[in-house]
Design a protein around this motif. Structure first.
Motif, short mmCIF file in Angstrom:
data_model
loop_
_atom_site.label_atom_id
_atom_site.label_comp_id
_atom_site.label_asym_id
_atom_site.label_seq_id
_atom_site.Cartn_x
_atom_site.Cartn_y
_atom_site.Cartn_z
N GLU A 16 0.82 -1.22 0.00
CA GLU A 16 0.00 0.00 0.00
C GLU A 16 0.85 1.27 0.00
N ARG A 18 3.87 1.80 1.02
CA ARG A 18 4.78 1.98 2.13
C ARG A 18 5.83 0.86 2.13
N SER A 32 3.87 7.41 3.57
CA SER A 32 3.20 6.97 2.36
C SER A 32 3.88 7.53 1.11
N ARG A 69 -4.49 -8.29 2.75
CA ARG A 69 -4.08 -7.62 3.97
C ARG A 69 -2.61 -7.93 4.22
N SER A 83 -7.38 -2.52 8.89
CA SER A 83 -7.98 -1.21 9.06
C SER A 83 -9.44 -1.41 9.45
N ASP A 87 -11.16 -2.60 2.34
CA ASP A 87 -10.46 -1.84 1.31
C ASP A 87 -9.85 -0.54 1.83
N GLU A 88 -10.02 -0.25 3.10
CA GLU A 88 -9.47 0.98 3.67
C GLU A 88 -7.97 0.82 3.91
N PRO A 89 -7.16 1.80 3.49
CA PRO A 89 -5.71 1.67 3.68
C PRO A 89 -5.32 1.79 5.15
N THR A 91 -3.31 3.33 8.17
CA THR A 91 -2.79 4.65 8.53
C THR A 91 -2.32 4.62 9.98
#
Length: 213
Positions: A16, A18, A32, A69, A83, A87-89, A91
């Motif tokens: 993602e 990173r 990011s 994941r 997360s 589908d949420e990145p 953070t």
């Protein structure tokens, strides 16, 4: 945090946008889209991620595997970074670590086939598949050597995946032979066979080409 006294990361992966490092009981994610930056002054969702992995009595991370994941193989379990939604990145403020499998991982790297991951347990003798289970909305796993337990008795020391003309997962054994798993998820095929030569096989690698070999 990385030095000769406290140690260095033992696993690395890209996921993602990173660069991820894991070692001892911690995991670090870069800023990011800035793979060489772990600047703590960078704030917001794009900022770096640093977490302690408090799962089990000991939990050194052996490998990181980017699937749908972020998966990590530890001393006592397989851990998933999550997360709030699928589908949420990830953070700095939306980052949760959960055990998916209570299987200890070996230091041998894990490999990916589509949305599934394949790894060797801490004993070095058992091969596992981890896959997303819709009913659990989490990753599950199964032992691939359960019907042929003798195939891994010498112990596995290397692993590689070939996708053409068939999907084959090669596990190099300590006795110089290779245990090969012919794998087809759609047709529910899992067939083990051995590659035996008049010499000793130490490592295996798959090269890109029209037919991988």
């Amino acid at each position: 945090e990385w030095n000769d006294v406290d140690g260095y990361p033992t696993a690395v992966a890209l996921f993602e946008g990173r660069l991820w490092f894991a070692g001892q009981t911690k995991i670090w994610g870069s800023v990011s889209d800035a793979y060489t930056s772990f600047d703590l002054d960078k704030t917001g969702d794009a900022g770096p991620i640093s977490r302690t992995i408090g799962h089990g009595a000991i939990q050194n991370i052996r490998w990181i595997l980017p699937l749908a994941r972020l998966m990590m193989g530890g001393d006592s379990s397989i851990i998933t970074a999550r997360s709030n939604s699928f589908d949420e990145p990830l953070t700095p403020t939306v980052f949760t670590l959960k055990d998916s499998l209570t299987v200890a991982a070996s230091a041998l790297r894990a490999v990916r086939v589509d949305s599934s991951g394949f790894f060797v347990s801490q004993s070095g003798r058992k091969a596992y598949e981890t896959f997303f289970d819709i009913q659990k909305t989490d990753y599950s796993g199964k032992e691939l050597t359960r019907l042929n337990p003798d195939i891994g008795v010498p112990g596995f020391v290397d692993i590689a995946v070939q996708r053409e003309p068939d999907t084959r997962i090669y596990f190099v054994r300590t006795d110089g032979q290779v245990a090969c798993l012919l794998y087809d998820k759609d047709d529910q095929v899992e067939a083990w066979w051995r590659i035996v030569t008049d010499g000793v096989i130490e490592n295996v690698v798959v090269l890109p080409g029209t037919l991988e070999s």
